[in-house]
Scaffold this active site. Structure first.
Site, PDB file in Angstrom:
ATOM      1  N   GLU A 189       0.546  -0.580  -0.181  1.00 42.09           N
ATOM      2  CA  GLU A 189       0.084  -0.413  -0.189  1.00 42.09           C
ATOM      3  C   GLU A 189       0.753   0.913   0.468  1.00 42.09           C
ATOM      4  O   GLU A 189       1.624   1.018   0.716  1.00 42.09           O
ATOM      5  CB  GLU A 189      -0.659  -0.145   1.223  1.00 42.09           C
ATOM      6  CG  GLU A 189      -2.017  -0.898   1.192  1.00 42.09           C
ATOM      7  CD  GLU A 189      -2.326  -1.523   2.572  1.00 42.09           C
ATOM      8  OE1 GLU A 189      -3.296  -2.125   2.712  1.00 42.09           O
ATOM      9  OE2 GLU A 189      -1.701  -1.184   3.981  1.00 42.09           O
ATOM     10  N   ASP A 212      -7.590  -4.825   8.842  1.00 46.81           N
ATOM     11  CA  ASP A 212      -7.616  -3.880   7.947  1.00 46.81           C
ATOM     12  C   ASP A 212      -7.506  -3.604   6.734  1.00 46.81           C
ATOM     13  O   ASP A 212      -6.616  -2.692   6.091  1.00 46.81           O
ATOM     14  CB  ASP A 212      -5.831  -2.670   8.771  1.00 46.81           C
ATOM     15  CG  ASP A 212      -4.476  -4.161   8.731  1.00 46.81           C
ATOM     16  OD1 ASP A 212      -4.955  -5.077   8.009  1.00 46.81           O
ATOM     17  OD2 ASP A 212      -3.488  -3.259   9.146  1.00 46.81           O
TER      18      ASP A 212
HETATM   19  P1  NAD Z   1       2.385 -10.584  13.891  1.00 45.27           P
HETATM   20  O1  NAD Z   1       2.151 -11.586  12.447  1.00 45.27           O
HETATM   21  O2  NAD Z   1       3.860  -9.906  14.283  1.00 45.27           O
HETATM   22  O3  NAD Z   1       1.532 -10.938  14.536  1.00 45.27           O
HETATM   23  C1  NAD Z   1      -0.104 -11.571  14.175  1.00 45.27           C
HETATM   24  C2  NAD Z   1      -0.526 -12.511  15.781  1.00 45.27           C
HETATM   25  O4  NAD Z   1      -1.532 -12.937  15.971  1.00 45.27           O
HETATM   26  C3  NAD Z   1       0.427 -13.677  15.621  1.00 45.27           C
HETATM   27  O5  NAD Z   1       1.387 -14.052  16.643  1.00 45.27           O
HETATM   28  C4  NAD Z   1      -0.385 -15.377  15.509  1.00 45.27           C
HETATM   29  O6  NAD Z   1      -0.391 -16.130  16.022  1.00 45.27           O
HETATM   30  C5  NAD Z   1      -1.622 -14.345  16.116  1.00 45.27           C
HETATM   31  N1  NAD Z   1      -2.923 -15.047  16.103  1.00 45.27           N
HETATM   32  C6  NAD Z   1      -3.387 -14.936  14.438  1.00 45.27           C
HETATM   33  N2  NAD Z   1      -4.472 -15.549  13.897  1.00 45.27           N
HETATM   34  C7  NAD Z   1      -5.171 -15.196  15.865  1.00 45.27           C
HETATM   35  C8  NAD Z   1      -6.616 -15.742  16.608  1.00 45.27           C
HETATM   36  N3  NAD Z   1      -7.580 -15.500  16.105  1.00 45.27           N
HETATM   37  N4  NAD Z   1      -6.579 -15.908  17.512  1.00 45.27           N
HETATM   38  C9  NAD Z   1      -5.377 -15.275  18.151  1.00 45.27           C
HETATM   39  N5  NAD Z   1      -4.301 -15.070  17.649  1.00 45.27           N
HETATM   40  C10 NAD Z   1      -4.286 -15.244  16.536  1.00 45.27           C
HETATM   41  O7  NAD Z   1       1.736  -9.047  13.554  1.00 45.27           O
HETATM   42  P2  NAD Z   1       1.515  -7.654  13.467  1.00 45.27           P
HETATM   43  O8  NAD Z   1       2.593  -6.902  13.110  1.00 45.27           O
HETATM   44  O9  NAD Z   1       1.349  -7.577  15.094  1.00 45.27           O
HETATM   45  O10 NAD Z   1       0.306  -7.122  13.260  1.00 45.27           O
HETATM   46  C11 NAD Z   1      -0.876  -7.321  13.887  1.00 45.27           C
HETATM   47  C12 NAD Z   1      -2.647  -7.326  12.674  1.00 45.27           C
HETATM   48  O11 NAD Z   1      -1.909  -5.679  13.068  1.00 45.27           O
HETATM   49  C13 NAD Z   1      -2.105  -7.545  11.464  1.00 45.27           C
HETATM   50  O12 NAD Z   1      -3.185  -7.879  10.909  1.00 45.27           O
HETATM   51  C14 NAD Z   1      -1.341  -5.829  11.168  1.00 45.27           C
HETATM   52  O13 NAD Z   1      -1.467  -5.866   9.140  1.00 45.27           O
HETATM   53  C15 NAD Z   1      -2.484  -5.001  11.825  1.00 45.27           C
HETATM   54  N6  NAD Z   1      -1.224  -3.353  12.204  1.00 45.27           N
HETATM   55  C16 NAD Z   1      -3.089  -2.760  11.948  1.00 45.27           C
HETATM   56  C17 NAD Z   1      -1.926  -1.386  11.872  1.00 45.27           C
HETATM   57  C18 NAD Z   1      -3.223  -0.064  12.040  1.00 45.27           C
HETATM   58  O14 NAD Z   1      -2.730   0.355  11.854  1.00 45.27           O
HETATM   59  N7  NAD Z   1      -4.474  -0.301  12.174  1.00 45.27           N
HETATM   60  C19 NAD Z   1      -0.800  -0.838  11.984  1.00 45.27           C
HETATM   61  C20 NAD Z   1      -0.031  -1.718  12.305  1.00 45.27           C
HETATM   62  C21 NAD Z   1      -0.303  -3.415  11.903  1.00 45.27           C
END
Ligand code: NAD
Length: 341
Positions: free
Chosen positions: A56, A227
């Site tokens: 993005e 997101d």
């Molecule tokens: P990451 O992959 O490092 O961590 C995600 C975690 O979620 C993993 O440890 C995984 O095991 C766990 N997980 C997956 N499915 C699950 C479930 N059903 N129940 C419990 N745990 C579960 O990712 P990250 O960098 O920590 O990002 C997390 C999320 O936040 C991503 O979806 C990312 O796109 C989003 N994000 C959003 C913003 C925002 O501004 N809103 C900013 C950054 C990241």
């Protein structure tokens, strides 16, 4: 010359002042920029979806500076040794269009997302909130926890992740910093009795990381992971019981939890709560829900903050990014005559 703040320098800068102090400073900068929201150019981010994930571009501008962030989201990356989210960004001068500051934004995104979550929760969560459930213990999770401690004084966490190793990692990272952490057996176990629920899972699917029956009246939900089109993490029924707050509705309706609701599902733009133009929480029983997707203005702010805080420090270096000949019409002269054509 364009100034550059790379990953090692970003990490050293944050360590030099402390993560919570960095987050507190960023919360203040976000508060300033959210209050002048109408001054910014706004559009939903430009997303390139593939079977692997999404890449993005997130642009915005006030009349002085222009910024964009390049960011990816690849939930299957960690299983292959890559991170789910990486990013870098640019701040440019509007008057001549020259980029003046380039920065890594993988760390900066985690910081700005946590600072935004904390700013919103400080306004919307019940003031007596003390316990946060954290669903998802990946890269964003420690930053979220520290943001909530910097912004709201939260020190007690109930954590659930489908990967127990992620919870163990979070516990290793945060217990020495003074957090009281309970590893929950399930999401239901984690959210029971919590004042705030933060969801930050990564899965390109409509998941139910938190079920409706486990969400008690009065809770503030900070939904960070939903997101992207086709990627949500809450039982949609929760939204019908909640007051939903968003960054920029035109982008959130495409990407957020509300993508599964009608086009005219009622939402409040958070900046209007800050300026007093819209109400925030109206009772102790109300469920408030921040449908966070991450908007370009918060990245503009994060870059503005990092640029200001590292100006004239050893963390920055000049990079030779823009061709800038003495005679602005003689670009060719930089290569010179006699070069084989
Ligand atoms: P990451 O992959 O490092 O961590 C995600 C975690 O979620 C993993 O440890 C995984 O095991 C766990 N997980 C997956 N499915 C699950 C479930 N059903 N129940 C419990 N745990 C579960 O990712 P990250 O960098 O920590 O990002 C997390 C999320 O936040 C991503 O979806 C990312 O796109 C989003 N994000 C959003 C913003 C925002 O501004 N809103 C900013 C950054 C990241």
């Amino acid at each position: 010359m364009t100034s550059f703040l790379g990953v090692k320098s970003m990490a050293r800068w944050v360590s030099s002042i402390g993560i919570e102090a960095t987050l507190s400073g960023m919360i203040d900068f976000l508060d300033q920029d959210f209050r002048r929201w109408p001054e910014f150019d706004k559009s939903p981010r430009v997303a390139s979806h593939t079977p692997f994930g999404v890449i993005e571009l997130m642009p915005t501008s006030d009349l002085d500076s222009y910024s964009f962030k390049y960011v990816n989201g690849h939930p299957s990356n960690p299983a292959r040794g890559f991170q789910t989210v990486t990013a870098f960004g640019v701040l440019a001068d509007v008057h001549n269009g020259y980029p003046r500051f380039v920065a890594e934004m993988t760390l900066l995104t985690a910081l700005r997302t946590a600072a935004t979550s904390a700013l919103v929760a400080r306004k919307l969560a019940r003031p007596e909130s003390r316990i946060m459930a954290l669903i998802g213990a990946g890269s964003q999770s420690e930053f979220q926890a520290l943001g909530f401690r910097a912004g709201l004084g939260i020190e007690e966490l109930r954590v659930f992740d489908t990967d127990p190793a992620a919870v163990a990692k979070l516990t290793r990272n945060l217990e020495p910093l003074g957090f009281r952490i309970t590893a929950a057996d399930s999401a239901a176990d984690a959210v029971t009795g919590a004042d705030i629920i933060t969801t930050c899972i990564a899965d390109k699917a409509h998941r139910v990381a938190v079920a409706d029956e486990n969400v008690a009246p009065g809770v503030h939900i900070n939904a960070v992971g939903g997101d992207c089109p086709g990627k949500t993490e809450l039982d949609p029924t929760i939204l019908g019981r909640s007051s939903v707050f968003v960054e920029y509705p035109e982008q959130t309706r495409i990407e957020g939890e509300i993508q599964l609701q009608d086009k005219d599902f009622p939402v409040t733009e958070f900046w209007q709560v800050l300026t007093g133009e819209a109400p925030g929480r109206s009772s102790a029983e109300e469920i408030t829900l921040f449908d966070s997707v991450g908007f370009a203005i918060a990245d503009f702010t994060a870059l503005r903050y990092a640029e200001a805080a590292t100006r004239d420090t050893e963390f920055r270096e000049d990079i030779d990014l823009i061709a800038d000949p003495d005679d602005p019409k003689n670009l060719f002269g930089l290569i010179g005559a006699g070069v084989p054509v």
